[in-house]
Design a protein around this motif. Structure first.
Motif, mmCIF file in Angstrom:
data_model
loop_
_atom_site.group_PDB
_atom_site.id
_atom_site.type_symbol
_atom_site.label_atom_id
_atom_site.label_comp_id
_atom_site.label_asym_id
_atom_site.label_seq_id
_atom_site.Cartn_x
_atom_site.Cartn_y
_atom_site.Cartn_z
ATOM 1 N N ASN A 198 0.827 -1.201 0.000
ATOM 2 C CA ASN A 198 0.000 0.000 0.000
ATOM 3 C C ASN A 198 0.865 1.257 0.000
ATOM 4 O O ASN A 198 2.036 1.240 0.400
ATOM 5 C CB ASN A 198 -0.920 0.016 1.225
ATOM 6 N N VAL A 199 0.261 2.363 -0.434
ATOM 7 C CA VAL A 199 0.935 3.651 -0.413
ATOM 8 C C VAL A 199 1.306 4.003 1.025
ATOM 9 O O VAL A 199 0.513 3.824 1.948
ATOM 10 C CB VAL A 199 0.031 4.743 -1.022
ATOM 11 N N GLY A 200 2.529 4.484 1.212
ATOM 12 C CA GLY A 200 3.018 4.842 2.540
ATOM 13 C C GLY A 200 3.952 3.819 3.136
ATOM 14 O O GLY A 200 4.668 4.119 4.107
ATOM 15 N N ASN A 201 3.977 2.617 2.583
ATOM 16 C CA ASN A 201 4.859 1.575 3.099
ATOM 17 C C ASN A 201 6.275 1.755 2.571
ATOM 18 O O ASN A 201 6.494 2.255 1.467
ATOM 19 C CB ASN A 201 4.346 0.193 2.708
ATOM 20 N N LEU A 202 7.237 1.310 3.363
ATOM 21 C CA LEU A 202 8.628 1.319 2.946
ATOM 22 C C LEU A 202 8.868 0.118 2.029
ATOM 23 O O LEU A 202 8.558 -1.012 2.375
ATOM 24 C CB LEU A 202 9.553 1.237 4.161
ATOM 25 N N VAL A 203 9.411 0.377 0.868
ATOM 26 C CA VAL A 203 9.631 -0.690 -0.110
ATOM 27 C C VAL A 203 11.105 -0.718 -0.497
ATOM 28 O O VAL A 203 11.840 0.255 -0.316
ATOM 29 C CB VAL A 203 8.769 -0.490 -1.374
ATOM 30 N N GLY A 204 11.519 -1.858 -1.023
ATOM 31 C CA GLY A 204 12.874 -1.995 -1.534
ATOM 32 C C GLY A 204 13.936 -2.198 -0.485
ATOM 33 O O GLY A 204 15.128 -2.206 -0.808
ATOM 34 N N LYS A 205 13.577 -2.364 0.775
ATOM 35 C CA LYS A 205 14.579 -2.549 1.818
ATOM 36 C C LYS A 205 14.947 -4.013 1.944
ATOM 37 O O LYS A 205 14.096 -4.854 2.192
ATOM 38 C CB LYS A 205 14.052 -2.031 3.152
ATOM 39 N N GLY A 206 16.197 -4.329 1.758
ATOM 40 C CA GLY A 206 16.679 -5.697 1.912
ATOM 41 C C GLY A 206 16.559 -6.520 0.648
ATOM 42 O O GLY A 206 17.400 -7.335 0.341
ATOM 43 N N ASP A 207 15.503 -6.327 -0.112
ATOM 44 C CA ASP A 207 15.332 -7.032 -1.389
ATOM 45 C C ASP A 207 14.440 -6.188 -2.289
ATOM 46 O O ASP A 207 13.958 -5.124 -1.903
ATOM 47 C CB ASP A 207 14.729 -8.432 -1.177
ATOM 48 N N ASN A 208 14.239 -6.676 -3.493
ATOM 49 C CA ASN A 208 13.377 -5.950 -4.427
ATOM 50 C C ASN A 208 11.925 -6.298 -4.134
ATOM 51 O O ASN A 208 11.439 -7.368 -4.500
ATOM 52 C CB ASN A 208 13.727 -6.318 -5.868
ATOM 53 N N THR A 209 11.233 -5.420 -3.435
ATOM 54 C CA THR A 209 9.862 -5.678 -3.010
ATOM 55 C C THR A 209 8.952 -5.862 -4.216
ATOM 56 O O THR A 209 8.967 -5.060 -5.147
ATOM 57 C CB THR A 209 9.352 -4.517 -2.144
ATOM 58 N N LEU A 210 8.137 -6.939 -4.178
ATOM 59 C CA LEU A 210 7.157 -7.175 -5.235
ATOM 60 C C LEU A 210 5.973 -6.237 -5.028
ATOM 61 O O LEU A 210 5.330 -6.247 -3.980
ATOM 62 C CB LEU A 210 6.694 -8.633 -5.210
ATOM 63 N N LEU A 211 5.705 -5.414 -6.034
ATOM 64 C CA LEU A 211 4.612 -4.449 -5.946
ATOM 65 C C LEU A 211 3.344 -4.947 -6.622
ATOM 66 O O LEU A 211 2.248 -4.767 -6.103
ATOM 67 C CB LEU A 211 5.041 -3.121 -6.576
ATOM 68 N N ALA A 212 3.482 -5.534 -7.807
ATOM 69 C CA ALA A 212 2.321 -6.012 -8.569
ATOM 70 C C ALA A 212 2.831 -6.922 -9.680
ATOM 71 O O ALA A 212 4.045 -7.097 -9.868
ATOM 72 C CB ALA A 212 1.509 -4.854 -9.133
ATOM 73 N N GLU A 213 1.893 -7.510 -10.421
ATOM 74 C CA GLU A 213 2.228 -8.365 -11.553
ATOM 75 C C GLU A 213 1.383 -7.958 -12.754
ATOM 76 O O GLU A 213 0.208 -7.609 -12.599
ATOM 77 C CB GLU A 213 1.991 -9.847 -11.230
ATOM 78 N N ILE A 214 2.003 -8.032 -13.936
ATOM 79 C CA ILE A 214 1.304 -7.744 -15.181
ATOM 80 C C ILE A 214 1.390 -8.961 -16.074
ATOM 81 O O ILE A 214 2.468 -9.564 -16.230
ATOM 82 C CB ILE A 214 1.909 -6.531 -15.911
ATOM 83 N N SER A 215 0.264 -9.339 -16.674
ATOM 84 C CA SER A 215 0.226 -10.465 -17.609
ATOM 85 C C SER A 215 -0.318 -9.979 -18.949
ATOM 86 O O SER A 215 -1.318 -9.251 -18.989
ATOM 87 C CB SER A 215 -0.668 -11.591 -17.086
ATOM 88 N N SER A 216 0.351 -10.377 -20.013
ATOM 89 C CA SER A 216 -0.161 -10.053 -21.344
ATOM 90 C C SER A 216 -1.456 -10.833 -21.574
ATOM 91 O O SER A 216 -1.674 -11.892 -20.982
ATOM 92 C CB SER A 216 0.875 -10.400 -22.412
ATOM 93 N N THR A 217 -2.301 -10.305 -22.433
ATOM 94 C CA THR A 217 -3.626 -10.904 -22.630
ATOM 95 C C THR A 217 -3.852 -11.509 -24.004
ATOM 96 O O THR A 217 -4.731 -12.344 -24.174
ATOM 97 C CB THR A 217 -4.715 -9.841 -22.382
ATOM 98 N N ASP A 218 -3.094 -11.097 -24.995
ATOM 99 C CA ASP A 218 -3.342 -11.573 -26.357
ATOM 100 C C ASP A 218 -2.018 -11.709 -27.094
ATOM 101 O O ASP A 218 -1.301 -10.704 -27.257
ATOM 102 C CB ASP A 218 -4.250 -10.589 -27.089
ATOM 103 N N PRO A 219 -1.663 -12.939 -27.499
ATOM 104 C CA PRO A 219 -2.403 -14.202 -27.382
ATOM 105 C C PRO A 219 -2.161 -14.864 -26.029
ATOM 106 O O PRO A 219 -1.418 -14.334 -25.199
ATOM 107 C CB PRO A 219 -1.804 -15.041 -28.519
ATOM 108 N N MET A 220 -2.767 -16.061 -25.849
ATOM 109 C CA MET A 220 -2.616 -16.828 -24.614
ATOM 110 C C MET A 220 -2.069 -18.209 -24.942
ATOM 111 O O MET A 220 -2.369 -18.791 -25.988
ATOM 112 C CB MET A 220 -3.965 -16.979 -23.915
#
Length: 406
Positions: A198-220
């Motif tokens: 969430n917004v306001g959290n400390l990220v990237g400390k110690g490792d590369n924090t996973l924020l989100a994932e994106i998947s392509s949609t076409d083709p599958m």
């Protein structure tokens, strides 16, 4: 006196005949009662519908269970440490490549960049002065006004300052890169999932924090596995047709048994069979312009194997599966049920192709399979033609749902 003597003898004979007739009559009555009792004890014949297999020229399909996957799946991670300042997208929406997704508080990295630029300016100034000094000392050395050691000292100092300038330039580039990492953009076009931080959290400390994932949609992609037997059958068909590069069109049947409107193609087959399962991993690719398909969905992938002439077809409901062994019930000549082991050779519109185990004249039980067992007396009742014939396809452009090819 003669007749008086013979009368008792005649009467005795008559009585003996009458007694014998009574005994025979009693025996006949007992036999009839036993026959009636045995007939009453015999189980009644089970009413079934049975019909000979349909012989027709049909396309044969192999069917496999698979799972859908995105062609591209990217994890969005924080590459620098800081507090998450902004999230600029709606979870579950489509994002475009290059679109700004997250902003990490950039103030610290802006200050680092200013410091790095200031240091670069200082080193450039020192280097410029060192070049002037070296040029003056070079003239003095040629005039033998200074010693060789003094000249070498100026030359070394100039080279050190040149290296310092290069180092300062690298520092500026590094801080510019870190500042750029505070603005996280979409690397591909696709559907973005939920946010893990969430917004306001400390990220990237110690490792590369996973924020989100994106998947392509076409083709599958559609990942599935075929048995070694099916792999050999595919190879045999291709060689028999003299078309080693023949494409095997794929049809996708979704979880609700609806047929996906777009046809796919085999995209990749693994380099080797899995020794543990005896299967070959295959990947199909399907267009997904409307975004109906999603990663992780289960589906049935149907491949057209061949057009078989004179194939024997029986409906799916006639097949009995016991621990992987396939059989059908056949009404024998004496009216009793027989179990026939069969080999299936694919499916077509809800019916199975029988490779072996049946004759075209056999009467296969198509209704009432659950009520019978081998040895039971059966009585055949009329079955409609549709009982054995293949069911209509769910869509004109693709075959309807059919059981998997064993």
């Amino acid at each position: 006196m003669g007749p008086v003597v013979r009368c008792p003898l005649v009467m005795q004979g008559v009585l003996a005949v009458v007694a014998a007739m009574l005994v025979l009559a009693g025996c006949s009555s007992q036999d009839a009662e036993k026959k009636q009792a045995a007939k009453a004890a015999e189980p009644a014949a089970v009413m079934v519908q049975a019909k000979a297999p349909v012989v027709a020229d049909v396309p044969v399909y192999g069917e496999y269970v698979g799972r859908l996957a995105a062609k591209e799946n990217v994890e969005i991670r924080a590459r620098v440490e800081g507090y998450l300042k902004e999230r600029n997208f709606t979870e579950g929406s489509i994002v475009k490549k290059g679109e700004l997704l997250f902003v990490i508080e950039p103030r610290q990295y802006q200050e680092n960049l200013q410091k790095a630029k200031a240091e670069l300016e200082r080193q450039n100034a020192l280097f410029a002065k060192a070049k002037v000094d070296l040029s003056r000392f070079e003239q003095l050395y040629k005039q033998q006004a200074v010693s060789r050691d003094e000249y070498d000292t100026r030359l070394t100092n100039q080279r050190e300052l040149a290296a310092n300038v290069d180092s300062a330039k690298a520092a500026v580039e590094a801080t510019e890169r870190d500042l750029g990492y505070t603005r996280i953009t979409a690397p591909i076009t696709g559907r973005i999932g939920k946010t893990f931080v969430n917004v306001g959290n400390l990220v990237g400390k110690g490792d590369n924090t996973l924020l989100a994932e994106i998947s392509s949609t076409d083709p599958m992609y559609a990942d599935f596995s075929i048995s070694e037997r099916d792999y050999l059958e595919f190879s045999r068909i291709r060689q028999a047709n003299g078309d080693k590069d023949r494409e095997f069109p794929l049809t996708l049947v979704l979880a609700d048994d609806s047929v996906y409107p777009h046809q796919g193609q085999a995209d990749m087959a693994d380099r080797a069979l899995d020794a543990k399962t005896g299967t070959l991993a295959v990947r199909g690719i399907f267009p997904n312009p409307q975004g109906i398909l999603k990663p992780g969905q289960f589906a049935k992938i149907r491949a057209l194997l061949e057009y078989r002439k004179g194939a024997m077809l029986v409906p799916q409901r006639a097949i009995v599966d016991v621990q992987g062994s396939k059989s059908v019930y056949v009404v024998g000549g004496d009216g009793k049920i027989e179990a026939r082991a069969v080999t299936l050779g694919g499916s077509k519109d809800g019916s199975f192709v029988i490779d072996s185990g049946l004759k075209p004249t056999d009467l296969v039980v198509v209704e009432g399979v659950s009520k019978i067992r081998p040895g039971v007396k059966a009585k055949i009742v009329a079955a409609p033609d549709a009982a054995v014939a293949a069911t209509p396809a769910a869509a004109p452009a693709a075959p309807a749902a059919a059981p998997a090819k064993p």
